[in-house]
Design a protein around this motif. Structure first.
Motif, PDB file in Angstrom:
ATOM      1  N   LEU A  41      -0.496  -4.397   7.349  1.00  0.00           N
ATOM      2  CA  LEU A  41      -0.224  -3.266   6.477  1.00  0.00           C
ATOM      3  C   LEU A  41       1.297  -3.179   6.239  1.00  0.00           C
ATOM      4  N   LEU A  42       2.020  -3.403   7.010  1.00  0.00           N
ATOM      5  CA  LEU A  42       3.558  -3.117   6.724  1.00  0.00           C
ATOM      6  C   LEU A  42       3.900  -4.717   6.014  1.00  0.00           C
ATOM      7  N   ALA A  43       3.233  -5.766   5.929  1.00  0.00           N
ATOM      8  CA  ALA A  43       3.614  -6.874   5.152  1.00  0.00           C
ATOM      9  C   ALA A  43       3.037  -6.459   3.698  1.00  0.00           C
ATOM     10  N   MET A  44       1.880  -6.046   3.578  1.00  0.00           N
ATOM     11  CA  MET A  44       1.358  -5.608   2.263  1.00  0.00           C
ATOM     12  C   MET A  44       2.072  -4.435   1.495  1.00  0.00           C
ATOM     13  N   TRP A  45       2.861  -3.518   2.528  1.00  0.00           N
ATOM     14  CA  TRP A  45       3.797  -2.358   2.129  1.00  0.00           C
ATOM     15  C   TRP A  45       4.969  -2.960   1.213  1.00  0.00           C
ATOM     16  N   GLY A  46       5.679  -4.010   2.207  1.00  0.00           N
ATOM     17  CA  GLY A  46       6.561  -4.825   1.645  1.00  0.00           C
ATOM     18  C   GLY A  46       6.529  -5.518   0.398  1.00  0.00           C
ATOM     19  N   PHE A  47       5.419  -6.282   0.240  1.00  0.00           N
ATOM     20  CA  PHE A  47       5.087  -6.974  -0.813  1.00  0.00           C
ATOM     21  C   PHE A  47       4.645  -6.083  -2.290  1.00  0.00           C
ATOM     22  N   LEU A  54       1.295  -6.473 -15.342  1.00  0.00           N
ATOM     23  CA  LEU A  54       1.755  -7.661 -14.445  1.00  0.00           C
ATOM     24  C   LEU A  54       1.559  -6.821 -12.826  1.00  0.00           C
ATOM     25  N   SER A  55       2.535  -5.978 -12.944  1.00  0.00           N
ATOM     26  CA  SER A  55       2.855  -5.449 -11.559  1.00  0.00           C
ATOM     27  C   SER A  55       1.599  -4.556 -10.945  1.00  0.00           C
ATOM     28  N   LYS A  56       0.773  -4.061 -11.610  1.00  0.00           N
ATOM     29  CA  LYS A  56      -0.475  -3.284 -11.113  1.00  0.00           C
ATOM     30  C   LYS A  56      -1.334  -4.474 -10.623  1.00  0.00           C
ATOM     31  N   THR A  57      -1.800  -5.544 -11.710  1.00  0.00           N
ATOM     32  CA  THR A  57      -2.316  -6.695 -11.290  1.00  0.00           C
ATOM     33  C   THR A  57      -2.059  -7.411  -9.957  1.00  0.00           C
ATOM     34  N   VAL A  71      -4.043  -7.556  -6.220  1.00  0.00           N
ATOM     35  CA  VAL A  71      -4.370  -8.900  -5.743  1.00  0.00           C
ATOM     36  C   VAL A  71      -3.888  -8.775  -4.142  1.00  0.00           C
ATOM     37  N   ILE A  72      -2.734  -8.183  -3.997  1.00  0.00           N
ATOM     38  CA  ILE A  72      -1.921  -7.973  -2.792  1.00  0.00           C
ATOM     39  C   ILE A  72      -3.024  -7.079  -1.852  1.00  0.00           C
ATOM     40  N   ILE A  73      -3.464  -6.218  -2.290  1.00  0.00           N
ATOM     41  CA  ILE A  73      -4.057  -5.180  -1.565  1.00  0.00           C
ATOM     42  C   ILE A  73      -5.555  -5.952  -1.116  1.00  0.00           C
ATOM     43  N   ALA A  74      -6.113  -6.615  -2.243  1.00  0.00           N
ATOM     44  CA  ALA A  74      -7.440  -7.456  -1.955  1.00  0.00           C
ATOM     45  C   ALA A  74      -7.393  -8.240  -0.992  1.00  0.00           C
ATOM     46  N   ILE A  75      -6.352  -8.969  -0.911  1.00  0.00           N
ATOM     47  CA  ILE A  75      -5.965 -10.122  -0.010  1.00  0.00           C
ATOM     48  C   ILE A  75      -5.782  -9.688   1.395  1.00  0.00           C
ATOM     49  N   SER A  76      -4.940  -8.517   1.515  1.00  0.00           N
ATOM     50  CA  SER A  76      -4.455  -7.664   2.815  1.00  0.00           C
ATOM     51  C   SER A  76      -6.092  -7.099   3.384  1.00  0.00           C
ATOM     52  N   LEU A  77      -6.847  -6.611   2.618  1.00  0.00           N
ATOM     53  CA  LEU A  77      -7.971  -5.839   3.095  1.00  0.00           C
ATOM     54  C   LEU A  77      -9.094  -6.922   3.700  1.00  0.00           C
ATOM     55  N   THR A  78      -8.872  -8.326   2.966  1.00  0.00           N
ATOM     56  CA  THR A  78      -9.752  -9.227   3.116  1.00  0.00           C
ATOM     57  C   THR A  78      -9.096  -9.854   4.666  1.00  0.00           C
TER      58      THR A  78
END
Length: 367
Positions: free
Chosen positions: A102-108, A138-141, A145-152
């Motif tokens: 979650l911290l890595a996701m926050w940073g990305f 582009l930012s929201k897309t 993707v970052i959130i989807a990968i993190s949740l996966t």
């Protein structure tokens, strides 16, 4: 001292050491933020590659929280070893891993934010040009993707089957598409706006729905700040089907009106005023010289009308008003110097002599 009291005393000391370990990591966190991180940020800003400084800024808060997580884990592990209880089980380790993910996701997410300078730096440093209107999308897309990968990754960490989840999405796709047809229409409207580029962020636009400055463009809608400082959200499906006037794309700004002089103004005075106004416009540095018309145009009901039609070079609202005011004041001076009066709406009433006498008799009789 009994054995039970000794154990309780030892456990208390162990707990105190564990708390001290956690507090020590809090001190490390403070020192890292104040000295080490500041030094790294200063060093990266001196390099030609600004990507490193962007990454450091994006991950500043997650790194600070990472110290807390590591400190908590080390303190818990130490306490568990000393008291003979296995506190750092697989479940706790998974929780720690999830927290780090979650911290890595926050940073990305910070790095890919539309407020981040990453996209602007890509425009400056590479041959890839990203239009300003594309940056929010582009930012929201990228964030999606970052959130989807993190949740996966998190679901896989707890042993959930991602294949079944994806299959479930496939089975419910039809229902979702039917329920979200408006959202799809807005998304396609956003694609139309991006492809045709009728405006970009920061442009002043006018539509049948709203007039103001474009602040943000998302998959669903476009946010426009009106001149009354209200924020209006317009669905992209609606906006893409409306006529859009982009005032920011003007190369010049029009001024046109009638100068109304009083009847009785001599012809030579009218010709002189027309000549002086046109000379004024031809020699003004802020007036566009391509199109200037100053003509005696109409015999109005109560005025002799001189038609003025010209453009300012600046399209900025404030600068435009300043030039217009300056021209108006100088025209006022010209009219006064020529001794001519401005017209105002007036009508003359003509009464026959007999009717006038009847009117006076009726007043005397009523009096």
């Amino acid at each position: 001292m009994t054995w039970e009291l000794f154990l309780a005393y030892e456990n208390l000391i162990t707990l105190g050491i564990a708390v001290a370990i956690f507090l020590l990591f809090l001190i490390f966190r403070k020192l890292f933020t104040k000295y080490i991180f500041a030094l790294l940020l200063k060093m990266t800003k001196k390099t030609k590659i600004s990507l490193f400084s962007n990454v450091l800024v994006a991950f500043e808060k997650p790194l600070q929280w990472l110290f807390l997580i590591i400190g908590f884990y080390v303190a818990l592990h130490y306490y568990g070893i000393k008291v003979g209880v296995l506190l750092t089980t697989d479940f706790i380790r998974r929780i720690i891993k999830v927290a780090i993910i979650l911290l890595a996701m926050w940073g990305f997410l910070n790095l890919s934010s539309s407020t981040s300078s990453l996209f602007h730096k890509i425009n400056e440093k590479t041959s890839v040009h990203i239009d300003e209107i594309l940056i929010p999308l582009l930012s929201k897309t990228l964030q999606f993707v970052i959130i989807a990968i993190s949740l996966t990754i998190i679901l896989q960490e707890f042993g959930y089957s991602i294949e079944g989840f994806i299959a479930g999405l496939g089975l419910g796709g039809l229902a979702i598409s039917l329920a979200a047809k408006d959202a799809l229409a807005n998304f396609l409207g956003g694609i139309v706006i991006i492809s045709e580029k009728p405006f970009t962020i920061g442009d002043w636009v006018l539509t049948p729905s709203v007039e103001g400055t474009v602040e943000d463009i998302t998959f669903r809608s476009t946010k426009i700040r009106t001149f009354a400082d209200a924020l209006v959200t317009v669905p992209n499906a609606q906006l893409s089907n409306e006529p859009i006037t982009n005032w920011s794309k003007m190369g010049k700004r029009r001024i046109t009106y009638y100068l109304r002089l009083a009847y009785g103004t001599p012809r030579d005075k009218i010709e002189k005023i027309v000549e002086r106004i046109e000379t004024l416009l031809r020699n003004h540095p802020e007036i566009h010289q391509e199109t200037i018309f100053v003509k005696f145009d109409e015999f109005n009901e109560s005025s002799l009308d001189i038609f003025l039609y010209f453009f300012t070079k600046s399209t900025v609202w404030g600068e435009y008003l300043t030039v217009k005011e300056e021209i108006n004041l100088k025209i006022l001076d010209i009219v006064e110097e020529e001794g001519v009066s401005f017209a105002f709406p007036a009508r003359r009433l003509y009464v026959e002599e007999g009717e006038m006498k009847d009117f006076q008799r009726s007043r005397e009789h009523s009096g």
